[in-house]
Design a protein around this motif. Structure first.
Motif, mmCIF file in Angstrom:
data_model
loop_
_atom_site.group_PDB
_atom_site.id
_atom_site.type_symbol
_atom_site.label_atom_id
_atom_site.label_comp_id
_atom_site.label_asym_id
_atom_site.label_seq_id
_atom_site.Cartn_x
_atom_site.Cartn_y
_atom_site.Cartn_z
ATOM 1 N N GLY A 15 0.802 -1.210 0.000
ATOM 2 C CA GLY A 15 0.000 0.000 0.000
ATOM 3 C C GLY A 15 0.838 1.265 0.000
ATOM 4 O O GLY A 15 2.069 1.219 -0.112
ATOM 5 N N SER A 16 0.156 2.398 0.142
ATOM 6 C CA SER A 16 0.810 3.700 0.075
ATOM 7 C C SER A 16 0.376 4.593 1.235
ATOM 8 O O SER A 16 -0.730 4.445 1.769
ATOM 9 N N LEU A 17 1.258 5.497 1.584
ATOM 10 C CA LEU A 17 0.960 6.550 2.546
ATOM 11 C C LEU A 17 1.690 7.803 2.102
ATOM 12 O O LEU A 17 2.755 7.722 1.479
ATOM 13 N N ARG A 18 1.149 8.962 2.454
ATOM 14 C CA ARG A 18 1.865 10.204 2.232
ATOM 15 C C ARG A 18 2.025 10.921 3.555
ATOM 16 O O ARG A 18 1.024 11.253 4.213
ATOM 17 N N LEU A 19 3.253 11.139 3.940
ATOM 18 C CA LEU A 19 3.555 11.894 5.141
ATOM 19 C C LEU A 19 3.742 13.359 4.785
ATOM 20 O O LEU A 19 4.238 13.694 3.709
ATOM 21 N N SER A 20 3.361 14.202 5.707
ATOM 22 C CA SER A 20 3.519 15.642 5.529
ATOM 23 C C SER A 20 4.375 16.208 6.644
ATOM 24 O O SER A 20 4.335 15.727 7.774
ATOM 25 N N CYS A 21 5.139 17.227 6.311
ATOM 26 C CA CYS A 21 5.941 17.952 7.299
ATOM 27 C C CYS A 21 5.623 19.426 7.123
ATOM 28 O O CYS A 21 5.972 20.019 6.093
ATOM 29 N N ALA A 22 4.953 19.991 8.098
ATOM 30 C CA ALA A 22 4.573 21.400 8.050
ATOM 31 C C ALA A 22 5.589 22.225 8.829
ATOM 32 O O ALA A 22 5.962 21.862 9.947
ATOM 33 N N ALA A 23 6.015 23.323 8.232
ATOM 34 C CA ALA A 23 7.022 24.171 8.861
ATOM 35 C C ALA A 23 6.456 25.534 9.188
ATOM 36 O O ALA A 23 5.626 26.068 8.465
ATOM 37 N N SER A 24 6.915 26.077 10.273
ATOM 38 C CA SER A 24 6.531 27.441 10.642
ATOM 39 C C SER A 24 7.766 28.156 11.149
ATOM 40 O O SER A 24 8.740 27.531 11.562
ATOM 41 N N GLY A 25 7.731 29.458 11.108
ATOM 42 C CA GLY A 25 8.869 30.218 11.586
ATOM 43 C C GLY A 25 9.563 30.941 10.454
ATOM 44 O O GLY A 25 8.929 31.550 9.612
ATOM 45 N N ARG A 26 10.862 30.790 10.392
ATOM 46 C CA ARG A 26 11.652 31.532 9.427
ATOM 47 C C ARG A 26 11.453 31.018 8.015
ATOM 48 O O ARG A 26 10.802 30.018 7.792
ATOM 49 N N THR A 27 12.029 31.687 7.055
ATOM 50 C CA THR A 27 11.854 31.386 5.641
ATOM 51 C C THR A 27 12.148 29.923 5.362
ATOM 52 O O THR A 27 13.285 29.469 5.458
ATOM 53 N N PHE A 28 11.128 29.202 5.000
ATOM 54 C CA PHE A 28 11.248 27.764 4.843
ATOM 55 C C PHE A 28 12.161 27.387 3.696
ATOM 56 O O PHE A 28 12.859 26.373 3.746
ATOM 57 N N SER A 29 12.182 28.192 2.655
ATOM 58 C CA SER A 29 12.997 27.867 1.492
ATOM 59 C C SER A 29 14.486 27.920 1.785
ATOM 60 O O SER A 29 15.291 27.505 0.960
ATOM 61 N N ALA A 30 14.862 28.410 2.951
ATOM 62 C CA ALA A 30 16.275 28.456 3.341
ATOM 63 C C ALA A 30 16.762 27.138 3.930
ATOM 64 O O ALA A 30 17.945 26.996 4.239
ATOM 65 N N TYR A 31 15.857 26.178 4.068
ATOM 66 C CA TYR A 31 16.189 24.937 4.763
ATOM 67 C C TYR A 31 16.234 23.730 3.834
ATOM 68 O O TYR A 31 15.362 23.551 2.978
ATOM 69 N N ILE A 32 17.259 22.926 4.012
ATOM 70 C CA ILE A 32 17.296 21.582 3.448
ATOM 71 C C ILE A 32 16.505 20.693 4.398
ATOM 72 O O ILE A 32 16.667 20.773 5.614
ATOM 73 N N VAL A 33 15.644 19.860 3.858
ATOM 74 C CA VAL A 33 14.789 19.016 4.687
ATOM 75 C C VAL A 33 15.069 17.544 4.386
ATOM 76 O O VAL A 33 15.315 17.167 3.244
ATOM 77 N N ALA A 34 15.029 16.751 5.428
ATOM 78 C CA ALA A 34 15.241 15.308 5.293
ATOM 79 C C ALA A 34 14.185 14.547 6.073
ATOM 80 O O ALA A 34 13.550 15.094 6.983
ATOM 81 N N TRP A 35 14.011 13.318 5.687
ATOM 82 C CA TRP A 35 13.194 12.374 6.445
ATOM 83 C C TRP A 35 14.112 11.291 7.007
ATOM 84 O O TRP A 35 14.982 10.772 6.293
ATOM 85 N N PHE A 36 13.900 10.969 8.271
ATOM 86 C CA PHE A 36 14.563 9.867 8.941
ATOM 87 C C PHE A 36 13.484 8.940 9.491
ATOM 88 O O PHE A 36 12.327 9.325 9.616
ATOM 89 N N ARG A 37 13.889 7.757 9.854
ATOM 90 C CA ARG A 37 12.969 6.837 10.510
ATOM 91 C C ARG A 37 13.719 6.036 11.570
ATOM 92 O O ARG A 37 14.932 5.844 11.486
ATOM 93 N N GLN A 38 12.953 5.580 12.536
ATOM 94 C CA GLN A 38 13.545 4.796 13.622
ATOM 95 C C GLN A 38 12.597 3.673 13.995
ATOM 96 O O GLN A 38 11.460 3.927 14.434
ATOM 97 N N ALA A 39 13.074 2.458 13.817
ATOM 98 C CA ALA A 39 12.322 1.276 14.207
ATOM 99 C C ALA A 39 12.692 0.907 15.633
ATOM 100 O O ALA A 39 13.781 1.266 16.115
ATOM 101 N N PRO A 40 11.838 0.175 16.326
ATOM 102 C CA PRO A 40 12.124 -0.205 17.715
ATOM 103 C C PRO A 40 13.457 -0.939 17.827
ATOM 104 O O PRO A 40 13.736 -1.876 17.075
ATOM 105 N N GLY A 41 14.289 -0.484 18.749
ATOM 106 C CA GLY A 41 15.558 -1.141 18.989
ATOM 107 C C GLY A 41 16.640 -0.836 17.979
ATOM 108 O O GLY A 41 17.731 -1.397 18.044
ATOM 109 N N LYS A 42 16.345 0.063 17.043
ATOM 110 C CA LYS A 42 17.327 0.394 16.007
ATOM 111 C C LYS A 42 17.688 1.868 16.063
ATOM 112 O O LYS A 42 16.968 2.683 16.633
ATOM 113 N N GLU A 43 18.797 2.205 15.428
ATOM 114 C CA GLU A 43 19.214 3.592 15.353
ATOM 115 C C GLU A 43 18.364 4.348 14.326
ATOM 116 O O GLU A 43 17.764 3.761 13.434
ATOM 117 N N ARG A 44 18.344 5.658 14.498
ATOM 118 C CA ARG A 44 17.619 6.492 13.531
ATOM 119 C C ARG A 44 18.313 6.387 12.168
ATOM 120 O O ARG A 44 19.526 6.515 12.066
#
Length: 123
Positions: A15-44
């Motif tokens: 199946g599929s999912l779409r995650l969203s990341c909403a930003a507030s504050g300073r100029t968002f276009s100035a930021y590089i954005v990444a996604w990380f994940r962490q499973a139980p018992g594992k490193e990010r």
């Protein structure tokens, strides 16, 4: 910048999912954005990243061809489209941001983090 991730849930394998990341504050276009994940018992783990304009993305090998990161700077949003989900994709997913170019896949390179959103893929 403040980040808030959302969109997680329970989905069957394939199946599929779409995650969203909403930003507030300073100029968002100035930021590089990444996604990380962490499973139980594992490193990010690094999932993928998108540059300031959205014109360049990089993914970890295990998600290439299945996950797509995009951004809408006008709306201060970054998205993670996840297709063909597998049980090994089960994890808490986090969005993170930074302003400088560096080693893109290391969590400590990112100063700003959203709260996680749980993704569970049932087999």
């Amino acid at each position: 910048v403040q980040l808030q991730a959302s969109g997680g849930g329970l989905v069957q394998a394939g199946g599929s999912l779409r995650l969203s990341c909403a930003a507030s504050g300073r100029t968002f276009s100035a930021y590089i954005v990444a996604w990380f994940r962490q499973a139980p018992g594992k490193e990010r783990e690094f999932v993928g990243t998108i540059n300031w304009s959205g014109g360049s993305t990089t993914y970890t090998d295990s998600v290439k061809g299945r996950f797509t990161i995009s951004r809408d700077n006008a709306q201060n949003m970054v998205y993670l489209q996840m297709d063909d989900l597998k049980s090994e994709d089960t994890a808490v997913y986090y969005c993170a941001a930074r302003t400088y170019i560096g080693t893109y896949n290391l969590p400590h390179e990112y100063a700003y983090w959203g709260q996680g959103t749980q993704v569970t893929v049932s087999s």
